[in-house]
Design an enzyme around this catalytic site. Structure first.
Site, PDB file in Angstrom:
ATOM      1  N   ASP A   1       0.819  -1.214   0.000  1.00 30.10           N
ATOM      2  CA  ASP A   1       0.000   0.000   0.000  1.00 30.10           C
ATOM      3  C   ASP A   1       0.859   1.274   0.000  1.00 30.10           C
ATOM      4  O   ASP A   1       1.799   1.375   0.801  1.00 30.10           O
ATOM      5  CB  ASP A   1      -0.855  -0.044   1.275  1.00 30.10           C
TER       6      ASP A   1
ATOM      7  N   GLU B   1       2.053  -0.391  -4.723  1.00 33.04           N
ATOM      8  CA  GLU B   1       1.141   0.662  -5.160  1.00 33.04           C
ATOM      9  C   GLU B   1       1.948   1.961  -5.096  1.00 33.04           C
ATOM     10  O   GLU B   1       2.353   2.378  -4.024  1.00 33.04           O
ATOM     11  CB  GLU B   1      -0.073   0.755  -4.242  1.00 33.04           C
TER      12      GLU B   1
ATOM     13  N   HIS C   1     -10.128  -1.489  -5.776  1.00 33.07           N
ATOM     14  CA  HIS C   1     -11.110  -0.990  -4.817  1.00 33.07           C
ATOM     15  C   HIS C   1     -11.084   0.532  -4.669  1.00 33.07           C
ATOM     16  O   HIS C   1     -11.847   1.078  -3.880  1.00 33.07           O
ATOM     17  CB  HIS C   1     -10.845  -1.645  -3.467  1.00 33.07           C
TER      18      HIS C   1
HETATM   19  C1  GLC Z   1      -4.180   2.936  -0.811  1.00 33.74           C
HETATM   20  C2  GLC Z   1      -5.351   2.011  -0.739  1.00 33.74           C
HETATM   21  C3  GLC Z   1      -6.546   2.814  -0.353  1.00 33.74           C
HETATM   22  C4  GLC Z   1      -6.272   3.401   1.014  1.00 33.74           C
HETATM   23  C5  GLC Z   1      -4.985   4.213   1.035  1.00 33.74           C
HETATM   24  C6  GLC Z   1      -4.543   4.480   2.428  1.00 33.74           C
HETATM   25  O1  GLC Z   1      -4.309   3.883  -1.816  1.00 33.74           O
HETATM   26  O2  GLC Z   1      -5.521   1.317  -1.934  1.00 33.74           O
HETATM   27  O3  GLC Z   1      -7.715   2.054  -0.351  1.00 33.74           O
HETATM   28  O4  GLC Z   1      -7.340   4.220   1.392  1.00 33.74           O
HETATM   29  O5  GLC Z   1      -3.937   3.533   0.405  1.00 33.74           O
HETATM   30  O6  GLC Z   1      -4.139   3.297   3.048  1.00 33.74           O
END
Ligand code: GLC
Ligand code: CA
Length: 543
Positions: A200, A242, A316
């Site tokens: 994440d 990510e 998501h």
């Molecule tokens: C990432 C996740 C998202 C979350 C954010 C903070 O972007 O995919 O769903 O809200 O990180 O953890």
């Protein structure tokens, strides 16, 4: 590039809250997932990426972890988690966990301790600063509400940093104890037999808040190299970051094998093709559909044989692709299949988000109390309070881009609550579940589901899909994406009309061919003169 166990694999992302409820409380759970493994096996996927299942107060639906080594009671128990890993393995399916370590929940024991006093041993697990002239240390903004990223703690007289909600304090990665604690936790999961991690907002862990550096901080790549060495490095696990900030050049820093960091990062810029560069994501403009081709092509060329692309269109956090890039009414089936063919024949590892394989669409809400997503609610409150938008305009924005669009319950059949639960679900099901659902898809041999199944199969049958060199086909309309994949004398040609308009295609060198896979019934295709129908797409093995 070195061969990997996942080369011919396909990853399927599960958002556990919305996948399958097993005990009638309206919330998806681990037992529910286990009960649907047959379905996943039928689809043909090889790896599950599980969005967070850890103990959490659910400020951000599990992306705010209160205990990394416990399962959220609503989802089940550790024993059920082990059962999920085991039962998946029996079907040849591996499980990848979501690793949320840029921040924790404010209910995590580390933060509970840290807050107690300035000299608490856990204080430096987080990022604390003294007030400056009675105010926040600087003007850094938090991602979710555009308010300050600094929250004042009355008891100890300092601010702590949170780039997401104030219930998601940022961990201090400069502290070696934090890094070691994270690695220890990762090894706990590795020992349980998981196959890897999706990381994440990993581009943020090297932040330097005093210099207002949020992503790509100076030590980001040092931390990832250290993590690699201390956790998954010798285990051959699948790691995907990510990293919203990563363009194709940044991506290579994370993913070149010799750098010993991650295997791949998500390419997420496509989701911004209907956004303005400097505005909130909710303010949209006309979609630049030709940008899809331009972007994916650029990444294919840049990563090429240096590292692996993560092929993704839905997750998501994003709207449903048929709604954003296709046509959710007249050409829902054609456009959903086109997007799948266009994306999953590219070079890289495919990721499918639950419901994408049956062409689930965005879900429109008519009032703010129907929204669960924190980001959307914050946006709504902000633009209403400032008078920037009317309520209806704000809802229109959220209906296009809000994260709940992808979080509505999985549509399994046409019974009340779509076979997801026997009770009213935590988030309303999309009313189109009566026609768009898994049961219907499985009964119709022309459904979107079977296009996905065939694409997954092609990957296993044709090495060119996995290893083939990628070449863009030039001399086609800017809104037609055509490319070839070539491997050991085998050439696959992929053509996708990205639009609702018919498009002329003329590739005389290929002449008459038949399709391996298409979203329209096809006889012999004359590639020297072909009129592509709306969203028409096909794969041809050049003879
Ligand atoms: C990432 C996740 C998202 C979350 C954010 C903070 O972007 O995919 O769903 O809200 O990180 O953890
Ligand atoms: Ca449940």
């Amino acid at each position: 590039m070195e061969k990997k166990w996942w080369d011919a694999s396909v990853v399927y992302q599960i958002y556990p809250r919305s996948f399958q409820d097993s005990n009638g409380d309206g919330i998806g759970d681990l037992k529910g997932i286990i009960s649907r493994l047959d379905y996943l096996e039928k689809l043909g996927i090889d790896v599950i990426w599980l969005s967070p299942v850890y103990k959490s107060p659910n400020e951000d639906n599990g992306y705010d972890v209160a205990d990394y080594q416990q399962i959220m009671p609503e989802f089940g128990t550790m024993q059920e988690m082990e059962e999920l890993i085991k039962k998946s393995a029996q079907r040849g399916i591996k499980v990848v966990m979501d690793l949320v370590v840029n921040h924790t929940s404010d209910e995590h024991a580390w933060f509970v301790e840290a807050k107690k006093s300035k000299d608490n041993p856990y204080r430096d697990f987080y990022i604390w600063r003294d007030p400056v002239a009675g105010h926040e240390p600087n003007d850094l903004k938090a991602g979710f509400d555009g308010g300050s990223a600094w929250e004042f703690d009355e008891a100890t007289g300092q601010y702590y940093l949170h780039f997401f909600s104030k219930k998601q304090p940022d961990l201090n990665w400069e502290n070696k104890k934090v890094r070691d604690a994270v690695y220890e936790m990762m090894n706990f999961w590795i020992d349980k037999g998981i196959a890897g991690f999706r990381m994440d907002v990993i581009d943020m862990i090297g932040k330097k808040p005093d210099e207002k550096i949020i992503v790509n901080g100076p030590h980001l790549h040092d931390y990832l190299k250290e993590m690699h060495a201390k956790t998954f490095g010798k285990k051959d696990l699948l790691t995907v970051g990510e990293a919203w900030s990563a363009n194709e050049h940044e991506a290579l820093k994370y993913t070149k094998p010799e750098n010993k960091e991650l295997n791949m990062v998500f390419q997420l810029f496509f989701s911004q093709l209907d956004q303005f560069p400097d505005k909130d994501k909710f303010f949209t403009k006309k979609l630049n559909i030709a940008g899809i081709k331009e972007l994916f092509n650029r990444w294919q060329m840049a990563l090429n044989d240096k590292s692996c692309n993560a092929l993704v269109l839905e997750n998501h956090d994003l709207p449903r692709t048929v709604s954003q890039f296709g046509d959710e009414t007249t050409y829902r089936i054609e456009s959903a299949k086109m997007l799948a063919i266009m994306l999953y024949m590219l070079k890289g590892l495919p990721y499918i988000y639950q419901g994408q394989e049956i062409g689930m669409t965005n879900h429109r809400v008519t009032s703010v109390d129907q929204i669960d997503d924190l980001e959307s609610i914050n946006f709504y409150q902000k633009v209403i309070a400032s008078g920037q938008l009317t309520k209806q305009e704000a809802l229109d924005c959220i209906n296009k881009k809000g994260r709940d669009n992808a979080r509505t319950p999985m549509q399994w059949d046409d019974s009340l609550y779509g076979g997801f639960s026997t009770k009213k679900p935590w988030l309303a099901i999309n009313p189109n579940y009566q026609t768009i659902n898994v049961k219907e898809a499985l009964e119709d041999e022309n459904s979107i589901f079977y296009t996905y199944q065939k694409l997954i199969r092609l990957r296993k049958e044709k090495p060119a899909v996995v290893y083939g060199d990628y070449h863009l086909v030039l001399d086609v309309d800017p809104e037609v994406y055509a490319y070839t994949r070539t491997y050991q004398g085998q050439t696959l040609l992929v053509v996708a009309n990205l639009t609702k308009q018919t498009k002329e295609l003329s590739l005389p060198k290929y002449g008459l061919q038949t399709a391996l896979l298409s979203n329209y019934a096809q006889g012999v295709i004359d590639l020297s003169h072909k009129v592509l129908k709306p969203y028409e797409a096909f794969v041809i093995e050049i003879k």
